[in-house]
Design a protein around this motif. Sequence first.
Motif, PDB file in Angstrom:
ATOM      1  N   ASP A 171       0.845  -1.202   0.000  1.00  0.00           N
ATOM      2  CA  ASP A 171       0.000   0.000   0.000  1.00  0.00           C
ATOM      3  C   ASP A 171       0.876   1.247   0.000  1.00  0.00           C
ATOM      4  N   THR A 172       1.458   1.535  -1.154  1.00  0.00           N
ATOM      5  CA  THR A 172       2.367   2.660  -1.334  1.00  0.00           C
ATOM      6  C   THR A 172       1.894   3.496  -2.527  1.00  0.00           C
ATOM      7  N   PRO A 173       2.474   4.690  -2.733  1.00  0.00           N
ATOM      8  CA  PRO A 173       2.094   5.451  -3.923  1.00  0.00           C
ATOM      9  C   PRO A 173       2.277   4.681  -5.227  1.00  0.00           C
ATOM     10  N   ASN A 174       3.378   3.939  -5.350  1.00  0.00           N
ATOM     11  CA  ASN A 174       3.583   3.172  -6.584  1.00  0.00           C
ATOM     12  C   ASN A 174       2.541   2.073  -6.741  1.00  0.00           C
ATOM     13  N   GLY A 175       2.138   1.470  -5.640  1.00  0.00           N
ATOM     14  CA  GLY A 175       1.078   0.468  -5.700  1.00  0.00           C
ATOM     15  C   GLY A 175      -0.265   1.071  -6.064  1.00  0.00           C
ATOM     16  N   LYS A 176      -0.557   2.237  -5.494  1.00  0.00           N
ATOM     17  CA  LYS A 176      -1.849   2.888  -5.741  1.00  0.00           C
ATOM     18  C   LYS A 176      -1.990   3.350  -7.184  1.00  0.00           C
ATOM     19  N   LYS A 177      -0.875   3.664  -7.836  1.00  0.00           N
ATOM     20  CA  LYS A 177      -0.947   4.030  -9.254  1.00  0.00           C
ATOM     21  C   LYS A 177      -1.713   2.959 -10.034  1.00  0.00           C
ATOM     22  N   ILE A 178      -1.354   1.712  -9.761  1.00  0.00           N
ATOM     23  CA  ILE A 178      -1.887   0.620 -10.579  1.00  0.00           C
ATOM     24  C   ILE A 178      -3.323   0.298 -10.209  1.00  0.00           C
ATOM     25  N   SER A 179      -3.655   0.318  -8.935  1.00  0.00           N
ATOM     26  CA  SER A 179      -5.049   0.061  -8.556  1.00  0.00           C
ATOM     27  C   SER A 179      -5.956   1.171  -9.081  1.00  0.00           C
ATOM     28  N   ILE A 180      -5.472   2.411  -9.078  1.00  0.00           N
ATOM     29  CA  ILE A 180      -6.258   3.510  -9.650  1.00  0.00           C
ATOM     30  C   ILE A 180      -6.469   3.285 -11.149  1.00  0.00           C
ATOM     31  N   MET A 181      -5.412   2.921 -11.848  1.00  0.00           N
ATOM     32  CA  MET A 181      -5.541   2.674 -13.287  1.00  0.00           C
ATOM     33  C   MET A 181      -6.505   1.534 -13.562  1.00  0.00           C
ATOM     34  N   LEU A 182      -6.403   0.455 -12.815  1.00  0.00           N
ATOM     35  CA  LEU A 182      -7.296  -0.681 -13.028  1.00  0.00           C
ATOM     36  C   LEU A 182      -8.748  -0.312 -12.765  1.00  0.00           C
ATOM     37  N   GLU A 183      -8.986   0.537 -11.775  1.00  0.00           N
ATOM     38  CA  GLU A 183     -10.346   1.021 -11.525  1.00  0.00           C
ATOM     39  C   GLU A 183     -10.812   1.920 -12.664  1.00  0.00           C
ATOM     40  N   GLU A 184      -9.919   2.768 -13.156  1.00  0.00           N
ATOM     41  CA  GLU A 184     -10.291   3.687 -14.241  1.00  0.00           C
ATOM     42  C   GLU A 184     -10.672   2.937 -15.511  1.00  0.00           C
ATOM     43  N   ILE A 185      -9.949   1.863 -15.810  1.00  0.00           N
ATOM     44  CA  ILE A 185     -10.229   1.139 -17.054  1.00  0.00           C
ATOM     45  C   ILE A 185     -11.235   0.010 -16.843  1.00  0.00           C
ATOM     46  N   LYS A 186     -11.699  -0.132 -15.585  1.00  0.00           N
ATOM     47  CA  LYS A 186     -12.765  -1.086 -15.250  1.00  0.00           C
ATOM     48  C   LYS A 186     -12.368  -2.529 -15.550  1.00  0.00           C
ATOM     49  N   TYR A 187     -11.130  -2.877 -15.241  1.00  0.00           N
ATOM     50  CA  TYR A 187     -10.684  -4.256 -15.400  1.00  0.00           C
ATOM     51  C   TYR A 187     -10.910  -5.033 -14.100  1.00  0.00           C
ATOM     52  N   ARG A 213     -11.759   4.722  -5.354  1.00  0.00           N
ATOM     53  CA  ARG A 213     -11.736   3.277  -5.152  1.00  0.00           C
ATOM     54  C   ARG A 213     -10.312   2.733  -5.206  1.00  0.00           C
ATOM     55  N   GLY A 214      -9.549   3.190  -6.174  1.00  0.00           N
ATOM     56  CA  GLY A 214      -8.186   2.700  -6.326  1.00  0.00           C
ATOM     57  C   GLY A 214      -7.259   3.142  -5.212  1.00  0.00           C
ATOM     58  N   TYR A 215      -7.525   4.320  -4.666  1.00  0.00           N
ATOM     59  CA  TYR A 215      -6.699   4.805  -3.554  1.00  0.00           C
ATOM     60  C   TYR A 215      -6.842   3.889  -2.343  1.00  0.00           C
ATOM     61  N   ASP A 216      -8.028   3.362  -2.158  1.00  0.00           N
ATOM     62  CA  ASP A 216      -8.278   2.430  -1.048  1.00  0.00           C
ATOM     63  C   ASP A 216      -7.829   1.036  -1.480  1.00  0.00           C
ATOM     64  N   LEU A 272      -6.159  -1.562  -0.328  1.00  0.00           N
ATOM     65  CA  LEU A 272      -6.374  -2.787   0.452  1.00  0.00           C
ATOM     66  C   LEU A 272      -7.772  -2.851   1.061  1.00  0.00           C
ATOM     67  N   LYS A 273      -8.648  -1.949   0.604  1.00  0.00           N
ATOM     68  CA  LYS A 273     -10.047  -1.935   1.037  1.00  0.00           C
ATOM     69  C   LYS A 273     -10.167  -1.840   2.566  1.00  0.00           C
ATOM     70  N   LYS A 274      -9.411  -0.894   3.109  1.00  0.00           N
ATOM     71  CA  LYS A 274      -9.442  -0.641   4.549  1.00  0.00           C
ATOM     72  C   LYS A 274     -10.259   0.605   4.879  1.00  0.00           C
ATOM     73  N   GLY A 275     -10.836   1.221   3.848  1.00  0.00           N
ATOM     74  CA  GLY A 275     -11.582   2.452   4.059  1.00  0.00           C
ATOM     75  C   GLY A 275     -10.722   3.693   3.996  1.00  0.00           C
ATOM     76  N   ASP A 276      -9.531   3.594   3.355  1.00  0.00           N
ATOM     77  CA  ASP A 276      -8.651   4.751   3.252  1.00  0.00           C
ATOM     78  C   ASP A 276      -9.275   5.832   2.373  1.00  0.00           C
ATOM     79  N   LEU A 277      -9.241   7.052   2.842  1.00  0.00           N
ATOM     80  CA  LEU A 277      -9.778   8.197   2.120  1.00  0.00           C
ATOM     81  C   LEU A 277      -8.638   9.061   1.623  1.00  0.00           C
ATOM     82  N   ILE A 278      -8.832   9.667   0.474  1.00  0.00           N
ATOM     83  CA  ILE A 278      -7.833  10.568  -0.082  1.00  0.00           C
ATOM     84  C   ILE A 278      -7.713  11.802   0.814  1.00  0.00           C
ATOM     85  N   PRO A 279      -6.510  12.165   1.246  1.00  0.00           N
ATOM     86  CA  PRO A 279      -6.370  13.351   2.105  1.00  0.00           C
ATOM     87  C   PRO A 279      -6.847  14.625   1.397  1.00  0.00           C
TER      88      PRO A 279
END
Length: 208
Positions: free
Chosen positions: A8-24, A194-197, A199-206
């Motif tokens: 759960d790092t910025p580099n990790g969040k890049k990819i989860s955000i992209m995957l959410e954006e492209i709906k994969y 969605r991608g920022y969270d 690990l689905k822990k309820g993390d909110l964008i600051p």
Amino acid sequence: MIELLTADTPNGKKISIMLEEIKYDYKVTKININKDEQFKPEFKKLSPFSKIPVIIDHEAKTSLFESGAILIYLGEKSGKFYDKDNRTVINQWLMGQMAYVGPMLGQHHQFHHYNPGKSEFGENRYFKISERIYRELDERLSQSTFLASNDYTIADIATFPWIARHEWHDIGLKKFKNLNRWYDEISNRDAVKRGYDLLKKGDLIPKA
């Protein structure tokens, strides 16, 4: 199905955000970097430098390491956020994030956030560089809605999670009106939330 092996790092969040954006469809396999899981032989086979993130595209039977390369792959595969007619510019801003924005802000995190008081030189050096990065991004965003153009691209997706740690930087995001505007606009995208969270822990964008 895309499998995302990450922490759960910025580099990790890049990819989860992209995957959410492209709906994969994707699943996250957590790599605990605090327990050195990234150095295990089975992970090193996928990532020679023992860095997260890695994706496995099970449909294509291929894997990729390095977050910038992964974003390019997903942009090409999906046909989204990586416009064929503007790739030269997108690549420049993406590589700028990979080679400069991320590494320098990462060093600022180490000296200023994780290890304060251990190196006055390190704290001062990386604070000044990080402040300059804010100014440089702000200047660019005074000329363009997003980093590579007036369209949202993988360059923005790559850069956003690093600026999302602005509370750690103590620079004052609100002082940079164009960067702040960009940050707020991206923060309000549902896929980014969605991608920022990751690990689905309820993390909110600051907030800015």
